[in-house]
Design a protein around this motif. Structure first.
Motif, PDB file in Angstrom:
ATOM      1  N   ASP A   1       0.882  -1.089   0.117  1.00  0.00           N
ATOM      2  CA  ASP A   1      -0.208  -0.288   0.012  1.00  0.00           C
ATOM      3  C   ASP A   1       0.955   1.294  -0.045  1.00  0.00           C
ATOM      4  O   ASP A   1       0.432   2.071  -0.568  1.00  0.00           O
ATOM      5  CB  ASP A   1      -0.872  -0.018   1.182  1.00  0.00           C
ATOM      6  CG  ASP A   1      -1.747   1.014   1.196  1.00  0.00           C
ATOM      7  OD1 ASP A   1      -2.976   0.743   0.598  1.00  0.00           O
ATOM      8  OD2 ASP A   1      -1.873   2.295   1.600  1.00  0.00           O
TER       9      ASP A   1
ATOM     10  N   SER B   1       1.060   4.206  -2.492  1.00  0.00           N
ATOM     11  CA  SER B   1       0.588   5.595  -2.390  1.00  0.00           C
ATOM     12  C   SER B   1       1.850   6.757  -2.903  1.00  0.00           C
ATOM     13  O   SER B   1       1.714   7.793  -3.455  1.00  0.00           O
ATOM     14  CB  SER B   1       0.580   5.883  -0.864  1.00  0.00           C
ATOM     15  OG  SER B   1      -0.380   5.382  -0.160  1.00  0.00           O
TER      16      SER B   1
ATOM     17  N   HIS C   1      -6.829   9.863  -3.632  1.00  0.00           N
ATOM     18  CA  HIS C   1      -6.035  10.054  -2.183  1.00  0.00           C
ATOM     19  C   HIS C   1      -7.112   9.104  -1.338  1.00  0.00           C
ATOM     20  O   HIS C   1      -6.475   8.942  -0.166  1.00  0.00           O
ATOM     21  CB  HIS C   1      -6.331  11.445  -1.979  1.00  0.00           C
ATOM     22  CG  HIS C   1      -5.891  11.846  -0.477  1.00  0.00           C
ATOM     23  ND1 HIS C   1      -4.465  11.917  -0.236  1.00  0.00           N
ATOM     24  CD2 HIS C   1      -6.376  12.388   0.611  1.00  0.00           C
ATOM     25  CE1 HIS C   1      -4.253  11.969   1.045  1.00  0.00           C
ATOM     26  NE2 HIS C   1      -5.485  12.546   1.685  1.00  0.00           N
ATOM     27  N   HIS C   2      -8.392   8.777  -1.495  1.00  0.00           N
ATOM     28  CA  HIS C   2      -8.917   8.104  -0.519  1.00  0.00           C
ATOM     29  C   HIS C   2      -8.830   6.469  -0.647  1.00  0.00           C
ATOM     30  O   HIS C   2      -9.594   5.921  -0.006  1.00  0.00           O
ATOM     31  CB  HIS C   2     -10.514   8.500  -0.359  1.00  0.00           C
ATOM     32  CG  HIS C   2     -10.624   9.833   0.078  1.00  0.00           C
ATOM     33  ND1 HIS C   2     -11.102  10.052   1.471  1.00  0.00           N
ATOM     34  CD2 HIS C   2     -10.640  11.077  -0.104  1.00  0.00           C
ATOM     35  CE1 HIS C   2     -11.202  11.205   1.927  1.00  0.00           C
ATOM     36  NE2 HIS C   2     -10.868  11.874   0.835  1.00  0.00           N
TER      37      HIS C   2
ATOM     38  N   SER D   1      -6.516   4.538  -0.441  1.00  0.00           N
ATOM     39  CA  SER D   1      -5.775   3.772   0.547  1.00  0.00           C
ATOM     40  C   SER D   1      -6.664   3.091   1.634  1.00  0.00           C
ATOM     41  O   SER D   1      -7.306   3.741   2.243  1.00  0.00           O
ATOM     42  CB  SER D   1      -4.622   4.431   1.030  1.00  0.00           C
ATOM     43  OG  SER D   1      -3.634   3.656   2.098  1.00  0.00           O
TER      44      SER D   1
ATOM     45  N   ASP E   1      -4.965   1.747   4.169  1.00  0.00           N
ATOM     46  CA  ASP E   1      -4.222   2.095   5.306  1.00  0.00           C
ATOM     47  C   ASP E   1      -4.043   3.595   5.695  1.00  0.00           C
ATOM     48  O   ASP E   1      -4.733   4.446   4.813  1.00  0.00           O
ATOM     49  CB  ASP E   1      -2.779   1.633   5.263  1.00  0.00           C
ATOM     50  CG  ASP E   1      -2.542   0.101   5.291  1.00  0.00           C
ATOM     51  OD1 ASP E   1      -3.419  -0.501   5.421  1.00  0.00           O
ATOM     52  OD2 ASP E   1      -1.316  -0.166   4.679  1.00  0.00           O
ATOM     53  N   TYR E   2      -3.734   3.952   6.854  1.00  0.00           N
ATOM     54  CA  TYR E   2      -3.619   5.417   7.281  1.00  0.00           C
ATOM     55  C   TYR E   2      -2.579   5.558   8.038  1.00  0.00           C
ATOM     56  O   TYR E   2      -2.333   5.431   9.173  1.00  0.00           O
ATOM     57  CB  TYR E   2      -4.851   5.832   8.056  1.00  0.00           C
ATOM     58  CG  TYR E   2      -5.023   7.355   8.157  1.00  0.00           C
ATOM     59  CD1 TYR E   2      -5.573   8.157   7.208  1.00  0.00           C
ATOM     60  CD2 TYR E   2      -4.580   8.003   9.359  1.00  0.00           C
ATOM     61  CE1 TYR E   2      -5.913   9.507   7.464  1.00  0.00           C
ATOM     62  CE2 TYR E   2      -4.850   9.273   9.544  1.00  0.00           C
ATOM     63  CZ  TYR E   2      -5.359   9.946   8.548  1.00  0.00           C
ATOM     64  OH  TYR E   2      -5.384  11.272   8.652  1.00  0.00           O
TER      65      TYR E   2
ATOM     66  N   THR F   1       0.358   7.576   3.117  1.00  0.00           N
ATOM     67  CA  THR F   1      -1.017   7.917   2.577  1.00  0.00           C
ATOM     68  C   THR F   1      -1.340   9.551   2.118  1.00  0.00           C
ATOM     69  O   THR F   1      -2.027   9.680   1.208  1.00  0.00           O
ATOM     70  CB  THR F   1      -2.126   7.694   3.731  1.00  0.00           C
ATOM     71  OG1 THR F   1      -2.034   6.466   3.947  1.00  0.00           O
ATOM     72  CG2 THR F   1      -3.659   7.784   2.802  1.00  0.00           C
TER      73      THR F   1
ATOM     74  N   ARG G   1      -0.529  10.037  -1.789  1.00  0.00           N
ATOM     75  CA  ARG G   1      -1.264   9.320  -2.650  1.00  0.00           C
ATOM     76  C   ARG G   1      -2.195  10.595  -3.135  1.00  0.00           C
ATOM     77  O   ARG G   1      -3.135  10.621  -2.700  1.00  0.00           O
ATOM     78  CB  ARG G   1      -2.182   8.249  -2.107  1.00  0.00           C
ATOM     79  CG  ARG G   1      -2.698   7.487  -3.105  1.00  0.00           C
ATOM     80  CD  ARG G   1      -3.551   6.413  -2.429  1.00  0.00           C
ATOM     81  NE  ARG G   1      -2.801   5.352  -1.879  1.00  0.00           N
ATOM     82  CZ  ARG G   1      -3.144   3.870  -2.045  1.00  0.00           C
ATOM     83  NH1 ARG G   1      -4.095   3.667  -2.940  1.00  0.00           N
ATOM     84  NH2 ARG G   1      -2.285   3.130  -1.671  1.00  0.00           N
TER      85      ARG G   1
ATOM     86  N   HIS H   1      -1.815  12.652   8.698  1.00  0.00           N
ATOM     87  CA  HIS H   1      -2.255  11.220   8.399  1.00  0.00           C
ATOM     88  C   HIS H   1      -1.178  10.247   8.950  1.00  0.00           C
ATOM     89  O   HIS H   1      -0.388   9.601   8.639  1.00  0.00           O
ATOM     90  CB  HIS H   1      -1.773  11.084   6.577  1.00  0.00           C
ATOM     91  CG  HIS H   1      -2.737  11.907   5.711  1.00  0.00           C
ATOM     92  ND1 HIS H   1      -2.208  13.283   5.627  1.00  0.00           N
ATOM     93  CD2 HIS H   1      -3.611  11.539   4.940  1.00  0.00           C
ATOM     94  CE1 HIS H   1      -3.257  13.667   4.706  1.00  0.00           C
ATOM     95  NE2 HIS H   1      -4.106  12.856   4.367  1.00  0.00           N
TER      96      HIS H   1
ATOM     97  N   HIS I   1     -11.100  10.470   6.432  1.00  0.00           N
ATOM     98  CA  HIS I   1     -10.764   9.052   5.482  1.00  0.00           C
ATOM     99  C   HIS I   1     -11.328   7.755   6.018  1.00  0.00           C
ATOM    100  O   HIS I   1     -11.192   6.867   5.251  1.00  0.00           O
ATOM    101  CB  HIS I   1      -9.164   8.891   5.656  1.00  0.00           C
ATOM    102  CG  HIS I   1      -8.348   9.690   4.920  1.00  0.00           C
ATOM    103  ND1 HIS I   1      -7.546   9.513   3.630  1.00  0.00           N
ATOM    104  CD2 HIS I   1      -7.895  11.134   4.883  1.00  0.00           C
ATOM    105  CE1 HIS I   1      -6.951  10.022   3.183  1.00  0.00           C
ATOM    106  NE2 HIS I   1      -7.052  11.290   3.932  1.00  0.00           N
TER     107      HIS I   1
ATOM    108  N   TYR J   1     -10.690   2.603   6.964  1.00  0.00           N
ATOM    109  CA  TYR J   1     -10.377   3.469   6.086  1.00  0.00           C
ATOM    110  C   TYR J   1     -10.571   2.800   4.369  1.00  0.00           C
ATOM    111  O   TYR J   1     -10.647   1.565   4.233  1.00  0.00           O
ATOM    112  CB  TYR J   1      -8.894   3.644   6.151  1.00  0.00           C
ATOM    113  CG  TYR J   1      -8.469   4.233   7.314  1.00  0.00           C
ATOM    114  CD1 TYR J   1      -8.872   5.596   7.858  1.00  0.00           C
ATOM    115  CD2 TYR J   1      -7.526   3.480   8.263  1.00  0.00           C
ATOM    116  CE1 TYR J   1      -8.631   6.077   9.051  1.00  0.00           C
ATOM    117  CE2 TYR J   1      -7.500   3.870   9.460  1.00  0.00           C
ATOM    118  CZ  TYR J   1      -7.660   5.179  10.048  1.00  0.00           C
ATOM    119  OH  TYR J   1      -7.499   5.707  11.148  1.00  0.00           O
TER     120      TYR J   1
END
Length: 465
Positions: A71, A75, A148-149, A151, A153-154, A158, A161, A201, A225, A259
């Motif tokens: 991930d 990103s 941008h959304h 992903s 993961d956070y 991120t 991205r 983030h 997110h 997320y």
């Protein structure tokens, strides 16, 4: 006169403070646009340092890394793609602003006044709020912002991205400032507003107490997110959360946040991450009856449909349980290491290209950009394990005639390695250390042989099995 305290290169102290928007007006006021440093470019070592710090803190406090390698690579790939247009022309956010300033400005605020600095801080942040809100409420703008959304993961990766074409609509919301704020002041705050949003983030920072009332914080942005129903279309703030409180879009962090997109795309292909919603919109546009409805597909919310309110129905948003498993690569460990090595090699050439772009020809820049895109695509294919499936000859031929065939990872990777050697041979790519040229040739020749043999075996297996 020029600001004597303004500097082209930021110090360590300034670099840390610029990431949190705590630079002083007398440090960041410039008479002309040409004097404004490229703060985003100079922030690269701070991006890396903060990500490493996040990794250490997460490992100590939670016993695990803050995210997954596949991930994170996706990103960062999106961040690379979003910056490539800067090799050829200045951002439309600046060119449009300069045009309005030069032709339609009403008054000229002094560039070296602290009042101008703070007014621009508020103006840029308010403009970002409305741009960000519209990017969620207007489907054609969401087609860019959804990158941008995407992903699941956070973490700090991120934040990188980013969309490749989001800036083609964001400039509209900053344009009113061009009627009175000098471009040099605007350019500073446009960068600081972006840099501030990097550190929020993360999951390693919990609640910041009284600061939560005024600032956009990791807690507030985690909600933004989330794909939980209570998170949808909330907390659009850039730097100040007061805009969400004023305009009724604020939501505190409550239940566990899950997320990603409400309908996950399950891929690490960087081009699909960037453009999949545009393809969906195109299909929906032609499938929707009526001219007015077709325009609504473009300009109403992503969840809109005939007979529904502008932003769609909240009950149609899939419920989350908190037990959702994010999409992960099934690639072997050694293949992931290979992908990281190739990604690192590309990043070295990427950084060198931006550092020396003034000395490179347009042809060299174009060829390098094509190589960067090919590299990111190939890595995405490898992580997605997009290899040949066992299919019979007739099925394979049918796929060809239906134009549904897409190159598979082994073929693309072999081609990419061959392109790298050709670019090096003709002088369009040069290792930073000349003595490494032979080592690169040997390494990439081995890669071509390996992936070439593998693609031929898989093709033969797919055709005749």
């Amino acid at each position: 006169m020029k600001n004597p305290e303004a500097q082209g290169d930021v110090s360590l102290s300034q670099g840390i403070r610029m990431m949190f928007y705590v630079m002083k007006p007398n440090e960041t006021s410039f008479q002309t646009l040409e004097e404004v440093p490229d703060y985003v470019k100079q922030a690269t070592p701070f991006f890396i340092s903060l990500m490493l710090l996040e990794l250490v803190v997460s490992w100590i406090s939670k016993g695990k890394p803050p995210g997954r390698l596949d991930d994170a690579l996706t990103s960062i790939s999106a961040g690379v793609l979003s910056q490539l247009p800067r090799l050829f022309f200045r951002s439309i956010e600046l060119t449009s602003y300069i045009y309005i300033w030069e032709n339609y400005r009403l008054i000229i605020l002094p560039w070296d006044s602290p009042w101008t600095w703070y007014l621009t801080f508020l103006g840029v942040d308010l403009g970002y709020y409305w741009f960000h809100r519209m990017a969620h409420e207007v489907n054609i703008m969401w087609a860019a912002h959804q990158t941008h959304h995407s992903s699941e993961d956070y973490n700090l990766s991120t934040a990188l991205r980013q969309s490749s074409f989001q800036i083609y609509t964001s400039w509209i919301f900053y344009s009113p400032l061009a009627l009175f704020v000098p471009p040099s002041v605007y350019a500073v705050h446009l960068q600081f507003n972006l840099l501030y949003q990097f550190w929020i983030h993360t999951e390693v920072i919990d609640n910041l107490g009284p600061l939560e009332l005024i600032l956009n914080t990791p807690s507030h942005h985690r909600v933004h997110h989330g794909r939980n129903r209570y998170c949808i279309d909330k907390n659009y703030a850039g730097t100040l959360i007061i805009w969400d409180r004023i305009f009724g879009t604020f939501e505190p962090e409550d239940k566990k946040v899950v997320y990603g997109l409400t309908h996950p795309i399950n891929t690490f292909d960087p081009l699909k991450v960037q453009f999949h919603h545009l393809v969906y919109m195109w299909t929906t546009f032609w499938a929707t009856p009526g001219v007015c409805n077709k325009f609504s597909v473009i300009f109403k919310g992503p969840g809109w449909g005939p007979g529904k309110p502008r932003l769609g129905l909240s009950e149609e948003i899939p419920e989350v349980t908190g037990e959702e498993a994010p999409y992960s690569s099934s690639a072997p460990y050694l293949l992931k290491i290979y992908a990281v090595v190739q990604f690192a090699v590309m990043l070295v050439f990427y950084e060198e290209t931006f550092a020396n772009k003034a000395a490179l020809t347009q042809l060299t820049l174009l060829l390098r950009v094509c190589f960067f895109i090919l590299t990111l695509t190939s890595i995405g294919f490898l992580l997605d394990q997009r290899f040949w499936n066992s299919t019979r000859l007739w099925s394979f031929i049918k796929i060809q005639f239906q134009m549904n065939f897409r190159p598979k990872a082994a073929v693309v990777e072999a081609s990419r390695c061959l392109v790298f050697l050709m670019l090096c041979r003709f002088g369009h790519l040069k290792p930073l250390i000349p003595v490494l040229s032979f080592a690169f040739e040997v390494f990439f020749s081995i890669c071509i042989a390996f992936w070439g043999v593998r693609s031929m075996k898989q093709l033969a297996s797919g055709l005749w099995k």
